[in-house]
Write a protein that holds these residues in place. Structure first.
Motif, PDB file in Angstrom:
ATOM      1  N   GLY A 143      69.614 -18.535 -84.571  1.00 55.41           N
ATOM      2  CA  GLY A 143      70.759 -18.512 -83.668  1.00 55.41           C
ATOM      3  C   GLY A 143      70.609 -17.652 -82.427  1.00 55.41           C
ATOM      4  N   SER A 144      69.633 -16.761 -82.376  1.00 55.80           N
ATOM      5  CA  SER A 144      69.494 -15.892 -81.209  1.00 55.80           C
ATOM      6  C   SER A 144      69.105 -16.668 -79.954  1.00 55.80           C
ATOM      7  N   THR A 145      68.137 -17.555 -80.081  1.00 54.28           N
ATOM      8  CA  THR A 145      67.697 -18.318 -78.915  1.00 54.28           C
ATOM      9  C   THR A 145      68.801 -19.272 -78.467  1.00 54.28           C
ATOM     10  N   LEU A 146      69.565 -19.806 -79.403  1.00 49.76           N
ATOM     11  CA  LEU A 146      70.727 -20.631 -79.067  1.00 49.76           C
ATOM     12  C   LEU A 146      71.734 -19.818 -78.259  1.00 49.76           C
ATOM     13  N   SER A 147      72.019 -18.584 -78.677  1.00 45.59           N
ATOM     14  CA  SER A 147      72.964 -17.731 -77.943  1.00 45.59           C
ATOM     15  C   SER A 147      72.489 -17.513 -76.515  1.00 45.59           C
ATOM     16  N   MET A 148      71.198 -17.305 -76.354  1.00 38.42           N
ATOM     17  CA  MET A 148      70.644 -17.137 -75.011  1.00 38.42           C
ATOM     18  C   MET A 148      70.816 -18.418 -74.192  1.00 38.42           C
ATOM     19  N   ALA A 149      70.545 -19.569 -74.812  1.00 34.88           N
ATOM     20  CA  ALA A 149      70.692 -20.854 -74.127  1.00 34.88           C
ATOM     21  C   ALA A 149      72.133 -21.040 -73.647  1.00 34.88           C
ATOM     22  N   GLN A 150      73.082 -20.665 -74.473  1.00 32.82           N
ATOM     23  CA  GLN A 150      74.489 -20.798 -74.090  1.00 32.82           C
ATOM     24  C   GLN A 150      74.836 -19.895 -72.909  1.00 32.82           C
ATOM     25  N   GLN A 151      74.293 -18.684 -72.885  1.00 32.82           N
ATOM     26  CA  GLN A 151      74.543 -17.776 -71.760  1.00 32.82           C
ATOM     27  C   GLN A 151      73.905 -18.318 -70.475  1.00 32.82           C
ATOM     28  N   ILE A 152      72.709 -18.874 -70.579  1.00 33.91           N
ATOM     29  CA  ILE A 152      72.072 -19.488 -69.410  1.00 33.91           C
ATOM     30  C   ILE A 152      72.942 -20.643 -68.914  1.00 33.91           C
ATOM     31  N   GLY A 153      73.474 -21.432 -69.848  1.00 34.72           N
ATOM     32  CA  GLY A 153      74.367 -22.526 -69.490  1.00 34.72           C
ATOM     33  C   GLY A 153      75.604 -22.050 -68.747  1.00 34.72           C
ATOM     34  N   ARG A 154      76.149 -20.906 -69.155  1.00 36.27           N
ATOM     35  CA  ARG A 154      77.308 -20.354 -68.440  1.00 36.27           C
ATOM     36  C   ARG A 154      76.932 -19.994 -67.004  1.00 36.27           C
ATOM     37  N   GLY A 155      75.725 -19.451 -66.842  1.00 35.79           N
ATOM     38  CA  GLY A 155      75.260 -19.136 -65.496  1.00 35.79           C
ATOM     39  C   GLY A 155      75.114 -20.385 -64.645  1.00 35.79           C
ATOM     40  N   HIS A 215      73.282  -6.404 -71.323  1.00 36.47           N
ATOM     41  CA  HIS A 215      72.189  -6.620 -70.373  1.00 36.47           C
ATOM     42  C   HIS A 215      71.488  -7.953 -70.633  1.00 36.47           C
ATOM     43  N   GLU A 216      71.262  -8.280 -71.893  1.00 38.37           N
ATOM     44  CA  GLU A 216      70.614  -9.548 -72.234  1.00 38.37           C
ATOM     45  C   GLU A 216      71.469 -10.730 -71.775  1.00 38.37           C
ATOM     46  N   LYS A 217      72.782 -10.642 -72.010  1.00 40.01           N
ATOM     47  CA  LYS A 217      73.689 -11.706 -71.555  1.00 40.01           C
ATOM     48  C   LYS A 217      73.603 -11.864 -70.044  1.00 40.01           C
ATOM     49  N   ARG A 218      73.624 -10.739 -69.363  1.00 34.63           N
ATOM     50  CA  ARG A 218      73.590 -10.756 -67.889  1.00 34.63           C
ATOM     51  C   ARG A 218      72.302 -11.412 -67.383  1.00 34.63           C
ATOM     52  N   LEU A 219      71.172 -11.061 -67.988  1.00 33.49           N
ATOM     53  CA  LEU A 219      69.895 -11.612 -67.537  1.00 33.49           C
ATOM     54  C   LEU A 219      69.807 -13.116 -67.790  1.00 33.49           C
ATOM     55  N   CYS A 220      70.362 -13.570 -68.905  1.00 33.28           N
ATOM     56  CA  CYS A 220      70.416 -15.016 -69.165  1.00 33.28           C
ATOM     57  C   CYS A 220      71.271 -15.706 -68.103  1.00 33.28           C
ATOM     58  N   TRP A 221      72.430 -15.117 -67.815  1.00 34.79           N
ATOM     59  CA  TRP A 221      73.344 -15.677 -66.813  1.00 34.79           C
ATOM     60  C   TRP A 221      72.656 -15.753 -65.460  1.00 34.79           C
ATOM     61  N   VAL A 222      71.946 -14.683 -65.080  1.00 37.57           N
ATOM     62  CA  VAL A 222      71.246 -14.634 -63.793  1.00 37.57           C
ATOM     63  C   VAL A 222      70.210 -15.755 -63.705  1.00 37.57           C
ATOM     64  N   LEU A 223      69.450 -15.981 -64.781  1.00 41.98           N
ATOM     65  CA  LEU A 223      68.462 -17.067 -64.755  1.00 41.98           C
ATOM     66  C   LEU A 223      69.155 -18.412 -64.550  1.00 41.98           C
ATOM     67  N   GLY A 224      70.266 -18.639 -65.246  1.00 42.11           N
ATOM     68  CA  GLY A 224      70.999 -19.889 -65.078  1.00 42.11           C
ATOM     69  C   GLY A 224      71.466 -20.099 -63.651  1.00 42.11           C
ATOM     70  N   VAL A 225      72.016 -19.053 -63.043  1.00 38.05           N
ATOM     71  CA  VAL A 225      72.477 -19.138 -61.652  1.00 38.05           C
ATOM     72  C   VAL A 225      71.306 -19.429 -60.725  1.00 38.05           C
TER      73      VAL A 225
END
Length: 198
Positions: free
Chosen positions: A13-25, A174-184
C-alpha cells in the motif's frame, strides 16, 4: 485533457499512497487528469492469468494506456535496489511502442518506497529511468529549490519521490509534498509540450 498515467506496483500500500498523492498534484493543474493503473502479480513458475479489472484498486494497465498518455509517473517498491518484477515484466512488453517511438518526447518521472532507510531507493529510481530513456522520454526530477527535498528526514531524493516505511504505510508530510510536486511538474510539462506540438 492532458492525461498523466501513474503506473505503479504496490504490495503493501505504500507505493499506492504515493501514486494517489502524485495524482492529486496532477489534478491540481487545470486541464490535466491523473489515470492510475497497476500491474498484476507474476508467478515464479509461470505468468498468472488475471482478470482485466481487479476487484479493488486501480485497473490493470494496458499498452494502449501507455501509448495514449501525455506523461508518465512510474512507481515501484524497492526490491534489492531494483524495481519489482511485476512492473519490469510489463515494461518488457513495450517493445512495440519503442519501435513506433510512441513515448518519445513525453515527460516521465519515477517514485519508490522501501522498508529500510538504505534499502536502495536511489538505485531503484535509477533502474526505472533506464527503460524510459530507451523510450526517448524526458525525465523529470524533483526541483532543487523544493524545500521539502532539503528538509525531509524520511524519503525524498532529487531523482524522484521516495518513502521510507519501517513500521507504517503513512507518508510523512514531506513525502506527500514531494509526490504532489512531481505530479504538478509532470502535468505542467505535458501541457506545455502539447501546446508547442500544435
Amino acid at each position: 485533457m492532458t492525461s498523466i498515467l501513474i503506473l505503479y506496483y504496490s504490495r503493501n500500500g505504500s507505493t499506492l499512497s504515493m501514486a494517489q498523492q502524485i495524482g492529486r498534484g496532477v489534478e491540481s493543474v487545470s486541464g490535466a487528469e491523473a489515470i492510475l493503473r497497476t500491474v498484476p502479480e507474476i508467478s515464479s513458475v509461470c505468468e498468472k492469468i488475471a482478470e482485466s479489472i481487479p476487484t479493488t484498486g486501480a485497473p490493470y494497465v494496458s499498452l494502449s494506456d501507455l501509448e495514449n498518455c501525455d506523461g508518465l509517473a512510474l512507481g515501484s517498491p524497492t526490491h534489492f535496489g531494483n524495481m519489482a518484477a511485476p512492473l519490469k515484466h510489463f515494461i518488457d512488453t513495450s517493445s512495440g511502442l519503442w519501435i513506433a517511438g510512441a513515448l518519445s518526447g513525453k515527460p516521465a518521472g519515477v517514485f519508490t518506497s522501501t522498508g529500510s532507510m538504505h534499502g536502495g531507493q536511489e538505485s531503484t529510481l535509477l533502474s526505472m529511468m533506464l527503460p524510459l530513456l530507451h523510450h526517448g522520454m524526458l525525465l523529470m526530477s524533483l526541483p532543487c529549490n523544493e524545500i521539502a527535498l532539503r528538509e525531509t528526514q524520511t524519503g525524498g531524493t532529487p531523482y524522484g519521490p521516495s518513502h521510507f516505511n519501517e513500521t507504517e504505510n503513512d507518508l510523512s508530510d514531506h513525502e506527500k509534498r514531494l509526490c504532489w510536486v512531481l505530479g504538478v511538474r509532470l502535468a505542467k510539462t505535458a501541457l506545455a509540450l502539447k501546446a508547442v506540438k500544435v
